[in-house]
Scaffold this motif. Structure first.
Motif, PDB file in Angstrom:
ATOM      1  N   GLY A   1       0.820  -1.208   0.000  1.00 44.87           N
ATOM      2  CA  GLY A   1       0.000   0.000   0.000  1.00 44.87           C
ATOM      3  C   GLY A   1       0.851   1.253   0.000  1.00 44.87           C
ATOM      4  N   TYR A   2       1.919   1.263   0.793  1.00 42.86           N
ATOM      5  CA  TYR A   2       2.809   2.426   0.852  1.00 42.86           C
ATOM      6  C   TYR A   2       3.548   2.618  -0.468  1.00 42.86           C
ATOM      7  CZ  TYR A   2       6.239   5.714   2.707  1.00 42.86           C
ATOM      8  OH  TYR A   2       7.010   6.825   2.927  1.00 42.86           O
ATOM      9  N   ALA A   3       3.895   1.513  -1.124  1.00 44.15           N
ATOM     10  CA  ALA A   3       4.635   1.599  -2.389  1.00 44.15           C
ATOM     11  C   ALA A   3       3.822   2.277  -3.484  1.00 44.15           C
ATOM     12  CB  ALA A   3       5.065   0.202  -2.838  1.00 44.15           C
ATOM     13  N   THR A   4       2.506   2.202  -3.389  1.00 41.78           N
ATOM     14  CA  THR A   4       1.667   2.795  -4.440  1.00 41.78           C
ATOM     15  C   THR A   4       1.638   4.320  -4.379  1.00 41.78           C
ATOM     16  OG1 THR A   4      -0.342   2.686  -3.071  1.00 41.78           O
ATOM     17  CG2 THR A   4       0.161   0.764  -4.446  1.00 41.78           C
ATOM     18  N   ILE A   5       2.182   4.917  -3.308  1.00 45.85           N
ATOM     19  CA  ILE A   5       2.100   6.372  -3.169  1.00 45.85           C
ATOM     20  C   ILE A   5       3.474   7.040  -3.240  1.00 45.85           C
ATOM     21  CG2 ILE A   5       0.043   6.140  -1.728  1.00 45.85           C
ATOM     22  CD1 ILE A   5       1.902   6.946   0.659  1.00 45.85           C
ATOM     23  N   ARG A   6       4.477   6.334  -3.655  1.00 49.62           N
ATOM     24  CA  ARG A   6       5.835   6.873  -3.620  1.00 49.62           C
ATOM     25  C   ARG A   6       5.989   8.144  -4.444  1.00 49.62           C
ATOM     26  NH1 ARG A   6       9.614   2.098  -5.365  1.00 49.62           N
ATOM     27  NH2 ARG A   6       7.893   1.880  -6.839  1.00 49.62           N
ATOM     28  N   ASN A   7       5.288   8.249  -5.544  1.00 46.53           N
ATOM     29  CA  ASN A   7       5.431   9.406  -6.427  1.00 46.53           C
ATOM     30  C   ASN A   7       4.316  10.432  -6.249  1.00 46.53           C
ATOM     31  OD1 ASN A   7       7.752   8.258  -7.679  1.00 46.53           O
ATOM     32  ND2 ASN A   7       6.416   6.960  -8.939  1.00 46.53           N
ATOM     33  N   SER A   8       3.596  10.346  -5.139  1.00 41.04           N
ATOM     34  CA  SER A   8       2.509  11.280  -4.893  1.00 41.04           C
ATOM     35  C   SER A   8       3.059  12.638  -4.462  1.00 41.04           C
ATOM     36  CB  SER A   8       1.582  10.738  -3.804  1.00 41.04           C
ATOM     37  OG  SER A   8       1.080   9.464  -4.169  1.00 41.04           O
ATOM     38  N   VAL A   9       2.310  13.696  -4.789  1.00 40.49           N
ATOM     39  CA  VAL A   9       2.742  15.062  -4.486  1.00 40.49           C
ATOM     40  C   VAL A   9       1.594  15.814  -3.824  1.00 40.49           C
ATOM     41  CG1 VAL A   9       3.618  17.239  -5.423  1.00 40.49           C
ATOM     42  CG2 VAL A   9       4.293  15.057  -6.474  1.00 40.49           C
ATOM     43  N   VAL A  10       1.887  16.514  -2.723  1.00 44.84           N
ATOM     44  CA  VAL A  10       0.870  17.275  -2.016  1.00 44.84           C
ATOM     45  C   VAL A  10       0.339  18.400  -2.901  1.00 44.84           C
ATOM     46  CG1 VAL A  10       2.525  18.893  -0.977  1.00 44.84           C
ATOM     47  CG2 VAL A  10       0.362  18.401   0.185  1.00 44.84           C
ATOM     48  N   GLY A  11      -0.940  18.739  -2.729  1.00 46.21           N
ATOM     49  CA  GLY A  11      -1.557  19.730  -3.596  1.00 46.21           C
ATOM     50  C   GLY A  11      -0.927  21.106  -3.503  1.00 46.21           C
ATOM     51  N   SER A  12      -0.421  21.488  -2.334  1.00 46.55           N
ATOM     52  CA  SER A  12       0.138  22.825  -2.159  1.00 46.55           C
ATOM     53  C   SER A  12       1.520  22.990  -2.760  1.00 46.55           C
ATOM     54  CB  SER A  12       0.210  23.169  -0.663  1.00 46.55           C
ATOM     55  OG  SER A  12       1.040  22.242   0.011  1.00 46.55           O
ATOM     56  N   ALA A  13       2.139  21.905  -3.238  1.00 49.33           N
ATOM     57  CA  ALA A  13       3.483  21.987  -3.800  1.00 49.33           C
ATOM     58  C   ALA A  13       3.465  22.739  -5.121  1.00 49.33           C
ATOM     59  CB  ALA A  13       4.064  20.592  -4.005  1.00 49.33           C
ATOM     60  N   ASP A  14       4.332  23.725  -5.246  1.00 52.53           N
ATOM     61  CA  ASP A  14       4.419  24.513  -6.464  1.00 52.53           C
ATOM     62  C   ASP A  14       5.031  23.669  -7.575  1.00 52.53           C
ATOM     63  OD1 ASP A  14       5.966  26.492  -8.363  1.00 52.53           O
ATOM     64  OD2 ASP A  14       4.472  27.705  -7.315  1.00 52.53           O
ATOM     65  N   ALA A  15       4.469  23.779  -8.752  1.00 49.53           N
ATOM     66  CA  ALA A  15       4.935  22.968  -9.879  1.00 49.53           C
ATOM     67  C   ALA A  15       6.349  23.345 -10.313  1.00 49.53           C
ATOM     68  CB  ALA A  15       3.976  23.120 -11.058  1.00 49.53           C
ATOM     69  N   THR A  16       6.807  24.576  -9.988  1.00 49.56           N
ATOM     70  CA  THR A  16       8.119  25.023 -10.451  1.00 49.56           C
ATOM     71  C   THR A  16       9.236  24.722  -9.457  1.00 49.56           C
ATOM     72  OG1 THR A  16       7.658  27.224  -9.546  1.00 49.56           O
ATOM     73  CG2 THR A  16       7.110  26.837 -11.866  1.00 49.56           C
ATOM     74  N   ASP A  17       8.976  24.964  -8.159  1.00 49.31           N
ATOM     75  CA  ASP A  17      10.046  24.762  -7.185  1.00 49.31           C
ATOM     76  C   ASP A  17       9.787  23.629  -6.204  1.00 49.31           C
ATOM     77  OD1 ASP A  17       8.160  25.766  -5.420  1.00 49.31           O
ATOM     78  OD2 ASP A  17       9.086  27.728  -5.247  1.00 49.31           O
ATOM     79  N   GLY A  18       8.581  23.013  -6.264  1.00 48.36           N
ATOM     80  CA  GLY A  18       8.267  21.891  -5.395  1.00 48.36           C
ATOM     81  C   GLY A  18       7.998  22.272  -3.956  1.00 48.36           C
ATOM     82  N   ARG A  19       8.096  23.568  -3.621  1.00 46.34           N
ATOM     83  CA  ARG A  19       7.869  24.015  -2.241  1.00 46.34           C
ATOM     84  C   ARG A  19       6.388  24.049  -1.923  1.00 46.34           C
ATOM     85  NH1 ARG A  19       7.164  28.799   0.815  1.00 46.34           N
ATOM     86  NH2 ARG A  19       6.939  30.125  -1.033  1.00 46.34           N
ATOM     87  N   ALA A  20       6.043  23.637  -0.706  1.00 45.56           N
ATOM     88  CA  ALA A  20       4.653  23.708  -0.265  1.00 45.56           C
ATOM     89  C   ALA A  20       4.352  25.143   0.145  1.00 45.56           C
ATOM     90  CB  ALA A  20       4.417  22.758   0.898  1.00 45.56           C
ATOM     91  N   HIS A  21       3.533  25.829  -0.632  1.00 47.18           N
ATOM     92  CA  HIS A  21       3.211  27.228  -0.351  1.00 47.18           C
ATOM     93  C   HIS A  21       2.078  27.281   0.675  1.00 47.18           C
ATOM     94  CE1 HIS A  21       5.646  29.416  -3.421  1.00 47.18           C
ATOM     95  NE2 HIS A  21       5.727  28.188  -3.890  1.00 47.18           N
ATOM     96  N   GLU A  22       2.473  27.175   1.926  1.00 52.91           N
ATOM     97  CA  GLU A  22       1.521  27.210   3.028  1.00 52.91           C
ATOM     98  C   GLU A  22       2.064  28.132   4.109  1.00 52.91           C
ATOM     99  OE1 GLU A  22       0.364  23.324   4.444  1.00 52.91           O
ATOM    100  OE2 GLU A  22       1.101  22.387   2.622  1.00 52.91           O
TER     101      GLU A  22
END
Length: 661
Positions: A149-170
């Motif tokens: 189950g954990y292996a299926t989410i390895r490439n998941s990305v949080v919604g707040s992560a910026d597409a350009t720098d990957g930083r969570a803008h929160e």
């Protein structure tokens, strides 16, 4: 191979495996980052849900197997395999569609649930063929399934992560420690399962009591026992909520230590000549009224002459009925000459009565003080605890609006102010529901010149009317009429200057704001923002999947983390709209200012926010008992140091509290 005749053993094992799989999957990101304690809660909920559903659903499949004779392992495997096949086929034949009837979503959920229970049963049955002690095999199987189950989410990305720098803008980016989260989740899971067993024992006891009183067998009264048990637990829960409400209401009803003195400005409710005394003001009312800009402050920022802005507020405590509060507010509007200003604004507050000061101060700056702002309060509790006050808030607001329309129609057209509205969070729902059933004609029907709503809750029906059957996979166009409903701020910024100038009713949302996305339907229906990755709107997580119950609780936790701003620092993300609000107000309300003036407005908004936050905290620390005052002051100093990014002492804090830095 020994036949399996004990339903509990195989079904319980299926439940454990499904719970283990959901435990691994519970680490998938959602809209916002989460802390270790949040992850522990979510993992516990996921494990308990998987266990409960797997055990119950597989017991039903075992009952079907009995129909074919002795429910041996081979028969159970055949039934489980059939459940997987039928479930997969039905799930594929019923694709997710938020506009489809609820029964279709429920059928799709049933297909998913029984297919998953069947798959868990197959893995549990396979473990029976593995040599060795069954407890060791079961533990190993659960660990492997959780890892899968954990292996299926390895490439998941949080919604707040910026597409350009990957930083969570929160406002605050949170991190999870998986070992700590799993350990804590084990405790949470045990508590949840224990609660389930407790409820079962309670309902069984109530059933026996009913049998003793009414006669018959306890099994005949099991349903009655379940309902009685539910009622008992619901009553206990309601009592807890009532107690919390009372404690929060006390805090929300009282003014801050820094706001005990009434303002000395006649143009403000509570000031000289006011029809509503300062002793009637709640915490949020007193904050907003005391923080009104002065002509000197406006002139300093805008570099132009200014007049005193008007602010009027009918607090919840100002009168005992909706009608009386509305009449008091209208009387304050008349007293202050609010409709003689060039712009008149109604601010629809959040559940606690909070008025967005960024929007109101921007309005005062950009009109050079030639404006009036009005608000009527419907609750003193946080928005999550004020949902039952929405209809009251809408009724009150409509009473005030009707009074405003009556007064405007009595004036010559060239003597009427620009009529605008601003709503935030639950306040957006309160004010938008005035137009429910009227579509885009609603705002025009009350001669509303412009409106900005931010963070509109998911339950708002009027927004649904405007959105219609559009897909979230594509950026929306302006419409219907002069309304614009962006999926995220990116859509708003993507409009041309000419298009933005044509928008009169803006419903602004952050793509990762959980408030517009959270609702009970997450329990039983896949939302459109969790469709295929290539169809997801900005701000939605990537590489994740909808999970009944788990997605609901994950989004609920996101709501708790959606607004934790650092005073004086404006970022974009979650339920925070401070950075975008000034430009939205300027554009939609049609207010004039140069870019240089807007830069000074933005800087002033940040300085004033920090000043008032420090002022309130320092006043509270100074009011603490003498034995605890030093400790309270030290806590404020530490908090302020975190806000400004460097060490501060008591003298620095006092200067900030006095607005000297």
């Amino acid at each position: 191979m020994t036949d399996v005749t004990d339903d509990l053993d195989l079904s319980a094992q299926a439940g454990i495996l499904l719970g283990a799989f959901m435990t691994g999957r519970s680490f998938q990101p959602n809209l916002l980052s989460r802390a270790t304690k949040d992850q522990a809660i979510l993992t516990g909920v996921a494990a308990a849900t998987g266990y409960g559903w797997g055990t119950s659903a597989h017991s039903f499949l075992r009952a079907i197997a009995r129909r074919f004779g002795r429910a041996g392992l081979g028969t159970s495997i055949a039934v489980d395999a059939a459940a997987v096949a039928v479930g997969a086929a039905a799930y594929k034949a019923l694709p997710a569609d938020v506009h489809a009837p609820p029964r279709r979503a429920v059928a799709r959920l049933a297909a998913l649930g029984y297919g998953a229970a069947g798959a868990a049963g197959l893995v549990a049955a396979a473990g029976r063929y593995v040599p060795g002690h069954q407890s060791v095999v079961s533990t190993g199987s659960a660990a492997l399934v959780a890892s899968a189950g954990y292996a299926t989410i390895r490439n998941s990305v949080v919604g707040s992560a910026d597409a350009t720098d990957g930083r969570a803008h929160e406002d605050i980016a949170r991190n999870v420690s998986p070992p700590k989260a799993i350990a804590a989740a084990g405790v949470t899971t045990a508590l949840l399962i224990a609660a389930g067993h407790g409820e079962s024992k309670l309902s069984a006891g109530l059933s026996r009591a009913a049998a003793a009183i009414l006669g018959g067998d306890a099994a005949d009264h099991r349903t009655m026992g379940r309902f009685a048990s539910f009622a008992t637990l619901a009553a206990a829960g309601w009592g807890a909520v009532t107690l919390v409400n009372r404690k929060l209401a006390v805090g929300g009803s009282a003014a801050d230590d820094s706001n005990t003195a009434a303002p000395d400005i006649p143009e403000v409710t509570g000031g000289p000549g006011s029809l509503i005394g300062w002793d009637k003001q709640t915490r949020e009312a007193s904050r907003w009224l005391r923080e009104v800009l002065t002509p000197a402050q406006i002139t300093e920022v805008m570099g132009e002459p200014a007049t005193q802005p008007i602010r009027v507020y009918a607090s919840l405590q100002s009168a005992s009925s909706e009608q009386e509060r509305a009449e008091l507010l209208l009387a304050e509007i008349d007293r202050t000459g609010a409709l003689d200003r060039s712009v008149f604004a109604i601010f629809s507050a959040t559940g606690s009565g909070y008025v967005n000061y960024v929007a109101s101060e921007t309005l005062e700056y950009l009109t050079r003080g030639d404006c009036a702002s009005a608000c009527i309060q419907y609750s003193v509790l946080p928005s999550a605890l004020s949902l039952n006050r929405v209809h009251m808030g809408t009724r009150q607001t409509k009473m005030v609006v009707n009074g405003i329309i009556e007064r405007l129609l009595a004036r010559p057209a060239d003597k009427r102010p620009k009529f605008v509205l601003f709503g935030e969070s639950l306040g957006s729902q309160v004010s938008q529901e005035m137009f429910r059933g009227e579509g885009i004609t609603g705002p025009a029907g009350i001669a509303l010149d412009a409106a900005v709503w931010i963070g509109t809750p998911n339950a708002t029906k009027w927004r649904d009317e405007l959105w219609g059957g559009r897909s979230v996979s594509q950026a929306p166009s302006v419409g219907p009429g002069a309304a614009f409903l962006p999926r995220a701020i990116r859509d708003w910024r993507g409009l041309s200057d000419e298009q933005r100038a044509g928008v009169k009713y803006l419903l602004l949302n952050n793509g990762d704001d959980p408030i517009p996305k959270f609702g009970p339907q997450l329990l039983w229906r896949q939302p459109d923002w969790l469709g295929p990755d290539n169809t997801r709107p900005p701000g939605a997580p990537r590489g994740t999947a909808w999970q009944p119950v788990v997605t609901f609780f994950a989004t609920f936790l996101d709501m708790q983390n959606a607004l934790s701003p650092t005073p004086g620092v404006f970022d974009e993300g979650g339920h925070d709209y401070r950075r975008e609000t000034p430009e939205a107000v300027r554009t939609v309300f049609g207010l004039e200012a140069t870019d240089e003036q807007m830069a000074r407005v933005q800087a002033s908004l940040r300085q004033r926010e920090l000043h008032f936050e420090v002022q309130r905290d320092w006043a509270a620390a100074e009011s603490a008992p003498e034995a605890k005052r030093t400790e309270a002051e030290a806590k404020v100093e530490k908090r302020v140091a975190g806000w400004v990014g460097h060490d501060v002492d008591a003298a620095d804090v006092e200067k900030l509290a006095n607005g000297e830095q």
